[in-house]
Write an enzyme that holds these catalytic residues in place. Structure first.
Site, short mmCIF file in Angstrom:
data_model
loop_
_atom_site.label_atom_id
_atom_site.label_comp_id
_atom_site.label_asym_id
_atom_site.label_seq_id
_atom_site.Cartn_x
_atom_site.Cartn_y
_atom_site.Cartn_z
N HIS A 122 21.86 10.51 10.13
CA HIS A 122 21.31 9.50 9.26
C HIS A 122 21.23 9.81 7.78
O HIS A 122 20.11 10.42 7.56
CB HIS A 122 20.03 8.93 9.80
CG HIS A 122 19.99 8.05 10.97
ND1 HIS A 122 20.35 6.88 11.11
CD2 HIS A 122 19.93 8.59 12.25
CE1 HIS A 122 20.26 6.40 12.31
NE2 HIS A 122 20.25 7.55 13.26
N CYS A 133 25.44 6.42 12.52
CA CYS A 133 24.94 6.63 14.26
C CYS A 133 25.83 5.77 14.96
O CYS A 133 26.96 5.91 15.30
CB CYS A 133 23.45 6.58 14.21
SG CYS A 133 23.02 7.56 15.34
N LYS A 147 0.70 -1.25 -0.20
CA LYS A 147 0.06 -0.06 0.00
C LYS A 147 0.89 1.41 0.03
O LYS A 147 0.55 2.31 -0.65
CB LYS A 147 -0.84 0.08 1.33
CG LYS A 147 -2.35 0.09 1.05
CD LYS A 147 -3.39 0.15 1.97
CE LYS A 147 -3.07 -0.54 3.20
NZ LYS A 147 -2.90 -0.04 4.45
N GLU A 172 20.78 8.24 5.44
CA GLU A 172 19.91 7.53 4.58
C GLU A 172 18.48 8.33 4.42
O GLU A 172 17.77 8.01 3.71
CB GLU A 172 19.75 6.20 4.90
CG GLU A 172 19.11 5.90 6.38
CD GLU A 172 19.73 6.41 7.65
OE1 GLU A 172 20.95 6.87 7.41
OE2 GLU A 172 19.59 5.62 8.30
#
Ligand code: GLN
Length: 531
Positions: free
Chosen positions: A506, A375, A6, A508
């Site tokens: 982070h 991290c 979804k 990403e």
């Protein structure tokens, strides 16, 4: 139904509408009581995605940001818990002026208020709202009620898309539409009627079945969108446009689209993702991969996607392996890492898997294998360096052993009281903060900038008392908070290692298909070059 894609379906729909020149924003509703996704176990819930303004959310928010190539604000994410919290706080502040506050309509009204506010804040032409969970579930009822109320108030401005799964049982090899018919009835019983059905299935939906679904589910045949399983999620928006999904949605929403759908940049990206000239082998060493007999890579979804985007950008095919940190507690296993071009240790919490990660980092350092730590992956890189290079044998991170002699990683000052009071929800150092970079460093070369903004999620930091000692020992802090107090990036000089770099933030969370992250690109490039 959850697990049918979804989130990616919603992201793809949003992208297709954006491709029509519309300003689109995307929201996620999660039906659990947790106020945000920060306190949930990642092996159960997947990755926690942190927004720019610091809200800890579901990984679908990351999908929206990546597909739409935008930063989304906190108002775009809600849970049952956060909605109730707002309503109860408003009641306590006499915001309801003494009247009875009721589950219905006050909870759905708060949901609607947020949807409208998100639209207004983004000055959006379309707000795409994904309702998590499955139709018929008790906990989704109030959100469906919000949909019903909005649609009855402004029927021409609200479209309902149902994502349904059409199984093809192996024994008969035929697509079955009955479960979708039942799901539609269940949706109807909540007073909500689908305008479009996205038919998720192992295979494409043929015209005959489209007609059947249309007839039984009360939608136009052209509003049944075929969504077969695909090798690459990046093909999904392209597949949807084969059925002209954005045009259909504009009709449903009575909107004039600004142009024909232009997915050319996305198409180029999707093509690049299949045309790598050579392979780069990356090992991601984490601790949340195993759940019973299943291997979960969703926990590090953004990290994996970021590696891919950079590899595609470099014309490479990424070959990513997920390795469990625990398996490297036995140093004999480290040899198996030889075959990788690069090693990445992502974020994490707590004690388990730590020794394995430390062994892996030591191995990467000594064997000159490019290493990228994120991290916890930076905190452990600092710890490994302190223990093995600076011979601080009794060093540790306060997270694992608060009684150790040399706490090279310590709890941040502002976190001390929070930890003592067990105020754990939404209280880490979260969201975007600036950092300044040292000229000539690997980091500066990658970013080509003196000042960067990255998203954070941590409670611990490099202990300021040890910075001089670590630096003198050869570990350089090349990214710092602008006031110089917080270490954001650590690296070894190129002279000592081809690529040994880690970050407290982070990266990403900001990598995008059409805009890969410079540090991931630098890492993947260094990995490939060290092959
Ligand atoms: N556990 C570490 C901290 O809280 C690292 C967090 C992370 O990797 N996201 O600082």
């Amino acid at each position: 139904m959850s697990g049918v894609g979804k989130g990616v379906t919603s992201s793809s729909i949003a992208l297709c509408l954006q491709a029509r020149g519309l300003n689109v924003t995307a929201m996620k509703i999660d039906p659990y009581i947790n106020v945000d996704a920060g306190t949930m176990n990642p092996t159960e819930h997947g990755e926690c995605f942190v927004l720019k303004d610091g809200l800890e959310t579901d990984q679908d928010m990351g999908n929206y940001e990546r597909f739409l190539n935008v930063d989304l604000p906190a108002i775009n994410y809600m849970t049952t818990g956060s909605v109730y919290l707002s309503v109860i706080e408003k009641e306590r502040n006499l915001g309801y002026k003494g009247r009875n506050v009721e589950v219905v309509p006050d909870i759905p009204l708060e949901v609607i208020r947020r949807i409208k506010l998100a639209g207004a804040q983004a000055m959006a032409d379309v707000v795409l709202v994904e309702v998590g969970g499955t139709v018929g579930e008790y906990q989704g009822v109030l959100f469906l009620e919000a949909v019903r109320m909005m649609k009855s108030e402004t029927p021409d401005d609200v479209g309902v898309v149902m994502v349904s799964y059409l199984p093809v049982p192996g024994s008969i090899g035929e697509m079955k539409t009955k479960p979708t018919q039942t799901a539609v009835r269940s949706l109807n019983s909540a007073g909500v009627f689908a305008d479009m059905i996205v038919a998720r299935s192992p295979i494409g939906v043929d015209e005959k079945r489209k007609d059947k679904i249309a007839k039984f589910c009360n939608v136009l045949p052209e509003n049944v969108i075929s969504a077969p399983d695909v090798d690459s999620i990046y093909d999904i928006p392209l597949n949807f446009e084969k059925d002209e999904i954005s045009l259909r949605l504009c009709k449903i929403l009575n909107m004039r689209h600004k142009r024909s759908a232009d997915l050319s940049a996305w198409k180029r990206f999707a093509k690049r993702s299949k045309n790598g000239t050579d392979t780069v082998k990356i090992a991601v060493v984490g601790k949340y991969f195993n759940s019973g007999d299943f291997l979960l890579s969703d926990v590090y979804l953004s990290v994996l996607e970021s590696i891919k985007y950079s590899a595609y950008h470099l014309g490479l095919t990424p070959d990513i392996s997920y390795l469990s940190a625990q398996s490297f507690e036995d140093k004999k296993q480290l040899q198996s890492l030889k075959k990788y071009d690069g090693i990445l240790v992502p974020g994490g919490f707590g004690t388990s898997g730590i020794d394995g990660k430390l062994n892996v980092i030591e191995y990467a350092r000594k064997q000159q294998i490019p290493y990228f730590g994120i991290c916890y992956g930076m905190q452990l890189m600092v710890l490994e360096y302190a223990r093995n290079v600076l011979k601080m044998r009794n060093s540790s991170t306060e997270e694992i052993d608060p009684t150790a002699k040399d706490l090279v990683i310590g709890v941040m000052d502002e976190q001390k009281k929070l930890l003592k009071d067990k105020a754990m929800g939404g209280t880490m150092r979260l969201g975007q903060y600036p950092a300044t970079l040292k000229k000539g460093s690997l980091a500066h070369k990658a970013y080509k900038s003196d000042l960067i903004f990255e998203r954070h999620r941590h409670r611990y930091e490099v202990n300021p008392q040890y910075i001089d000692k670590l630096t003198e020992g050869g570990l350089h802090f090349t990214g710092k908070s602008p006031d110089g107090t917080l270490m954001e990036i650590a690296e070894l000089s190129k002279h000592d290692h081809p690529f040994f770099l880690a970050v407290q933030f982070h990266p990403e969370l900001q990598a995008r298909p059409l805009d890969p992250h410079p540090l991931f690109t630098a890492f993947v490039k260094a990995s490939y070059e060290s092959k």
